[in-house]
Motif scaffolding. Sequence first.
Motif, PDB file in Angstrom:
ATOM      1  N   PRO A   1       1.047  -1.185  -0.175  1.00  0.00           N
ATOM      2  CA  PRO A   1      -0.099   0.012   0.105  1.00  0.00           C
ATOM      3  C   PRO A   1       0.795   1.096  -0.080  1.00  0.00           C
ATOM      4  CG  PRO A   1      -0.721  -1.632   1.655  1.00  0.00           C
ATOM      5  CD  PRO A   1       0.536  -2.014   1.070  1.00  0.00           C
ATOM      6  N   ASP A   2       0.352   2.279  -0.580  1.00  0.00           N
ATOM      7  CA  ASP A   2       1.130   3.598  -0.887  1.00  0.00           C
ATOM      8  C   ASP A   2       1.001   4.233   0.661  1.00  0.00           C
ATOM      9  OD1 ASP A   2       1.635   6.488  -1.161  1.00  0.00           O
ATOM     10  OD2 ASP A   2       1.658   5.858  -3.229  1.00  0.00           O
ATOM     11  N   PRO A   3       2.189   4.771   1.231  1.00  0.00           N
ATOM     12  CA  PRO A   3       2.177   5.341   2.569  1.00  0.00           C
ATOM     13  C   PRO A   3       1.151   6.495   2.716  1.00  0.00           C
ATOM     14  CG  PRO A   3       4.403   5.572   1.404  1.00  0.00           C
ATOM     15  CD  PRO A   3       3.292   4.701   0.706  1.00  0.00           C
ATOM     16  N   ARG A   4       1.050   7.038   1.420  1.00  0.00           N
ATOM     17  CA  ARG A   4       0.311   8.339   1.580  1.00  0.00           C
ATOM     18  C   ARG A   4      -1.242   8.235   1.730  1.00  0.00           C
ATOM     19  NH1 ARG A   4       2.212  10.577  -4.191  1.00  0.00           N
ATOM     20  NH2 ARG A   4       2.564   8.222  -4.374  1.00  0.00           N
TER      21      ARG A   4
ATOM     22  N   ALA B   1     -12.738  15.417  -7.829  1.00  0.00           N
ATOM     23  CA  ALA B   1     -12.493  16.305  -6.561  1.00  0.00           C
ATOM     24  C   ALA B   1     -13.451  15.881  -5.642  1.00  0.00           C
ATOM     25  CB  ALA B   1     -12.235  17.588  -6.807  1.00  0.00           C
ATOM     26  N   ALA B   2     -14.872  16.133  -5.973  1.00  0.00           N
ATOM     27  CA  ALA B   2     -15.886  16.014  -4.960  1.00  0.00           C
ATOM     28  C   ALA B   2     -15.871  14.542  -4.430  1.00  0.00           C
ATOM     29  CB  ALA B   2     -16.934  16.456  -5.698  1.00  0.00           C
ATOM     30  N   ARG B   3     -15.737  13.564  -5.286  1.00  0.00           N
ATOM     31  CA  ARG B   3     -15.728  12.134  -5.003  1.00  0.00           C
ATOM     32  C   ARG B   3     -14.454  11.736  -4.175  1.00  0.00           C
ATOM     33  NH1 ARG B   3     -14.747   9.194  -9.917  1.00  0.00           N
ATOM     34  NH2 ARG B   3     -12.678   9.315  -9.547  1.00  0.00           N
ATOM     35  N   SER B   4     -13.389  12.464  -4.325  1.00  0.00           N
ATOM     36  CA  SER B   4     -12.255  12.135  -3.425  1.00  0.00           C
ATOM     37  C   SER B   4     -12.483  12.631  -1.860  1.00  0.00           C
ATOM     38  CB  SER B   4     -10.931  12.935  -3.949  1.00  0.00           C
ATOM     39  OG  SER B   4     -10.555  12.340  -5.081  1.00  0.00           O
ATOM     40  N   PHE B   5     -13.156  13.837  -1.760  1.00  0.00           N
ATOM     41  CA  PHE B   5     -13.295  14.251  -0.496  1.00  0.00           C
ATOM     42  C   PHE B   5     -14.580  13.201   0.341  1.00  0.00           C
ATOM     43  CE2 PHE B   5     -12.124  18.546  -1.940  1.00  0.00           C
ATOM     44  CZ  PHE B   5     -11.298  18.983  -0.712  1.00  0.00           C
ATOM     45  N   LEU B   6     -15.356  12.766  -0.446  1.00  0.00           N
ATOM     46  CA  LEU B   6     -16.236  11.802   0.242  1.00  0.00           C
ATOM     47  C   LEU B   6     -15.699  10.683   0.497  1.00  0.00           C
ATOM     48  CD1 LEU B   6     -19.748  12.221  -2.067  1.00  0.00           C
ATOM     49  CD2 LEU B   6     -19.220  13.061   0.288  1.00  0.00           C
ATOM     50  N   ARG B   7     -14.609  10.305  -0.331  1.00  0.00           N
ATOM     51  CA  ARG B   7     -14.014   8.702  -0.133  1.00  0.00           C
ATOM     52  C   ARG B   7     -13.124   9.056   1.168  1.00  0.00           C
ATOM     53  NH1 ARG B   7     -14.268   3.967  -2.141  1.00  0.00           N
ATOM     54  NH2 ARG B   7     -12.511   3.550  -3.338  1.00  0.00           N
ATOM     55  N   ARG B   8     -12.830  10.106   1.606  1.00  0.00           N
ATOM     56  CA  ARG B   8     -11.917  10.569   2.741  1.00  0.00           C
ATOM     57  C   ARG B   8     -12.890  10.673   4.011  1.00  0.00           C
ATOM     58  NH1 ARG B   8      -8.588  13.586  -0.987  1.00  0.00           N
ATOM     59  NH2 ARG B   8      -9.560  15.531  -0.229  1.00  0.00           N
ATOM     60  N   GLY B   9     -13.980  10.713   3.870  1.00  0.00           N
ATOM     61  CA  GLY B   9     -15.058  10.975   4.798  1.00  0.00           C
ATOM     62  C   GLY B   9     -15.470  12.641   5.033  1.00  0.00           C
TER      63      GLY B   9
ATOM     64  N   VAL C   1      -1.194  16.129  -5.559  1.00  0.00           N
ATOM     65  CA  VAL C   1      -2.086  14.831  -5.734  1.00  0.00           C
ATOM     66  C   VAL C   1      -1.977  14.670  -7.080  1.00  0.00           C
ATOM     67  CG1 VAL C   1      -4.408  14.601  -5.898  1.00  0.00           C
ATOM     68  CG2 VAL C   1      -3.732  15.761  -4.047  1.00  0.00           C
ATOM     69  N   PRO C   2      -1.506  13.155  -7.449  1.00  0.00           N
ATOM     70  CA  PRO C   2      -1.333  13.010  -8.964  1.00  0.00           C
ATOM     71  C   PRO C   2      -2.956  12.535  -9.380  1.00  0.00           C
ATOM     72  CG  PRO C   2      -1.048  11.172  -7.461  1.00  0.00           C
ATOM     73  CD  PRO C   2      -1.175  12.220  -6.509  1.00  0.00           C
ATOM     74  N   GLY C   3      -2.972  12.520 -10.870  1.00  0.00           N
ATOM     75  CA  GLY C   3      -4.164  12.193 -11.370  1.00  0.00           C
ATOM     76  C   GLY C   3      -3.916  11.810 -12.810  1.00  0.00           C
ATOM     77  N   THR C   4      -4.832  10.982 -13.263  1.00  0.00           N
ATOM     78  CA  THR C   4      -4.512  10.425 -14.790  1.00  0.00           C
ATOM     79  C   THR C   4      -5.792  10.162 -15.000  1.00  0.00           C
ATOM     80  OG1 THR C   4      -3.534   8.938 -16.171  1.00  0.00           O
ATOM     81  CG2 THR C   4      -4.052   8.122 -14.036  1.00  0.00           C
TER      82      THR C   4
ATOM     83  N   THR D   1     -12.387   8.196 -18.432  1.00  0.00           N
ATOM     84  CA  THR D   1     -12.453   7.971 -16.937  1.00  0.00           C
ATOM     85  C   THR D   1     -11.352   8.997 -16.366  1.00  0.00           C
ATOM     86  OG1 THR D   1     -10.443   6.474 -17.366  1.00  0.00           O
ATOM     87  CG2 THR D   1     -12.230   5.436 -17.680  1.00  0.00           C
ATOM     88  N   HIS D   2     -11.498   9.143 -14.934  1.00  0.00           N
ATOM     89  CA  HIS D   2     -10.603  10.140 -14.224  1.00  0.00           C
ATOM     90  C   HIS D   2     -10.344   9.406 -13.071  1.00  0.00           C
ATOM     91  CE1 HIS D   2      -9.511  14.054 -12.607  1.00  0.00           C
ATOM     92  NE2 HIS D   2      -8.762  13.928 -13.481  1.00  0.00           N
ATOM     93  N   HIS D   3      -9.064   9.434 -12.535  1.00  0.00           N
ATOM     94  CA  HIS D   3      -8.444   8.835 -11.371  1.00  0.00           C
ATOM     95  C   HIS D   3      -7.595   9.904 -10.868  1.00  0.00           C
ATOM     96  CE1 HIS D   3      -7.740   5.100  -9.484  1.00  0.00           C
ATOM     97  NE2 HIS D   3      -6.657   4.787 -10.279  1.00  0.00           N
ATOM     98  N   GLN D   4      -7.666   9.977  -9.372  1.00  0.00           N
ATOM     99  CA  GLN D   4      -7.049  11.114  -8.627  1.00  0.00           C
ATOM    100  C   GLN D   4      -7.051  10.540  -7.150  1.00  0.00           C
ATOM    101  OE1 GLN D   4      -8.505  14.912  -9.084  1.00  0.00           O
ATOM    102  NE2 GLN D   4      -9.682  14.868  -7.099  1.00  0.00           N
ATOM    103  N   GLY D   5      -6.251  11.463  -6.323  1.00  0.00           N
ATOM    104  CA  GLY D   5      -5.973  11.005  -4.884  1.00  0.00           C
ATOM    105  C   GLY D   5      -6.008   9.801  -4.359  1.00  0.00           C
TER     106      GLY D   5
END
Length: 588
Positions: free
Chosen positions: A3-6, A249-257, A371-374, A386-390
């Motif tokens: 797992p990525d330590p970040r 970006a909004a999805r990443s926030f929700l995934r982090r709680g 924050v990397p994104g692809t 498709t979009h992938h980030q955080g």
Amino acid sequence: MSPDPRIPAGWPALPFREAEARLTAPGGPFAITTIDICGVPTRIWEKAPPTLRDLFRIARGHGEKTFLVYQDERVTFTGFTRAATTLAQALVASGVRKGDRVAIAMRNLPEWPVSYFGALLAGAIATPLNAWWTGPELAYGLQHSGARVLIADGERFARLAPHLSECPALERVFTTRMEPDPRATPLADIVGRVQDWGALPDRPLPDIALDPEDDATLFYTSGTTGKPKGAVGTHRAAATTVMAYPYSAARSFLRRGEAPPKPDPAAPQRVALLVIPLFHVTGCHASLGAALYGGHRLVMMHRWDAHEALDLIEREGCTSAGGVPTIAWQLATAAREAGRGLPSLDAVTYGGAPAAGDLVRTLGEILPRVVPGTGWGMTETSATFTHHQGEDYLARPDSCGPPLPVCEVRILDPLGETLPPGQVGELCVKGPNIIRGYWDDPRATAEVFSAGWLRTGDLARVDDEGFLTIVDRIKDMLIRGGENIYCCEVENVLYAHPDVIDAVVLPVPHPTLGEEPGAIVALKEGAAAGPEAIRAFAAERLAAFKVPVRIVIWDGLLPRNPAGKVLRAGLRAVFASPGQNGSPSSGR
């Protein structure tokens, strides 16, 4: 892979499908509805601008914020919108009608988005031509599209000048950044000097009916083999892309709680270093469109130079940068060599070509705040599909992410049957951002489009949550004695070598096996790894039949087209003859 330590402990706080459902629910900022488009039920963003004219109106609301920076030139949103409207009115007055093609042939300049939106607001089909093309190639684009108007910079006009007589449909040429020529009208005669755009009158938009399903753009495919095809995109297809980055970006926030932040007009302006050519759908739809929608500043470069990019990022306070994966590698390497932490930079996003999972780790080591994104897309999907980030990207660095919620994916076997998650097959896609077909080429259109679905020619797989991983292009996959070898898999292993910055895997002829993998690699500046050392590195990480039998060290970066794709055809000659008895050999 460990797992990525970040990735923080307890992540994800919210399952992926639940985060998506919350964001796309009725009444939400990314609500989705289904409509009929040309007889095909299609999901769309309810709140996306329906046409590019609606996106232009949003941009006009950003007023005196700086929009474009090019060398010592600075243009506000007001200046841009006034210049584009002035040009649109002039085009209509000169006889341009809805559906006419207006070609644009220039490097990334402030005049490019003005020309693009001037054409669109006039009801024309904006037709960007590849600024890297030769004179005959540019003439082909004009001939094939039947463009009535051309807007070009001096360098492109000089290439085209000997071929203008070969373009019978071309009636008028506007030029910029060149000495006067009797065959062309200076663009400045219409819109004035760049620095004076803000003082232009605030003219009304041309009164032309535009529908979301009207043709808006004609982009040419990369054309790595054969003649480029003209991909015809609608207003809706182009405008759909502007929702991709704010949604992710909004999805990443929700995934982090965390609750996604509400839009704040007083927040500091986002500033993007624009490296991708605007004549490419990623530069135009994903970068330019996102900036117009969000009120971001775009900092243009005359040509890519990693150390100059560091200076611009610091001078302008760029918050994001990117391009193709090679540029991300070079930017990170230059920052490490120069000892520059780039404190304003918080995002590096790349696409247009496969990105090795090791790039995520390298960015984290050199620029830990970033924050990397692809993502994945193609000319035919109007850029981002498709979009992938955080943290999702950190957890799945080999994936290009999930499709946008308005997009659908199928993985098909050779008989056209849908495969279950985890199995590799041809990627087929559907969505409001898919082009309607190829210009004046019904046969090519029929070969890949059917009932709203596009056969991409990519080999891919999806996991249980819908995250997509591109495995290879069907035409690039190698078959060694009946065993499939996915070039992307081998290339990703080569990228993981600390000395390798660029790599491509190509077939080496073999008298009995048919073909074996060979590799051409470029080394980072100052690196000295030899072919056998790189081959040994690969042998520790790949099954024996996948290990390149020949490795050639390339002087400089590999040749790529503006979309970031390696020009494989020109490199195949390196391995045209097999090594003695098909045995492993190496070259420099």
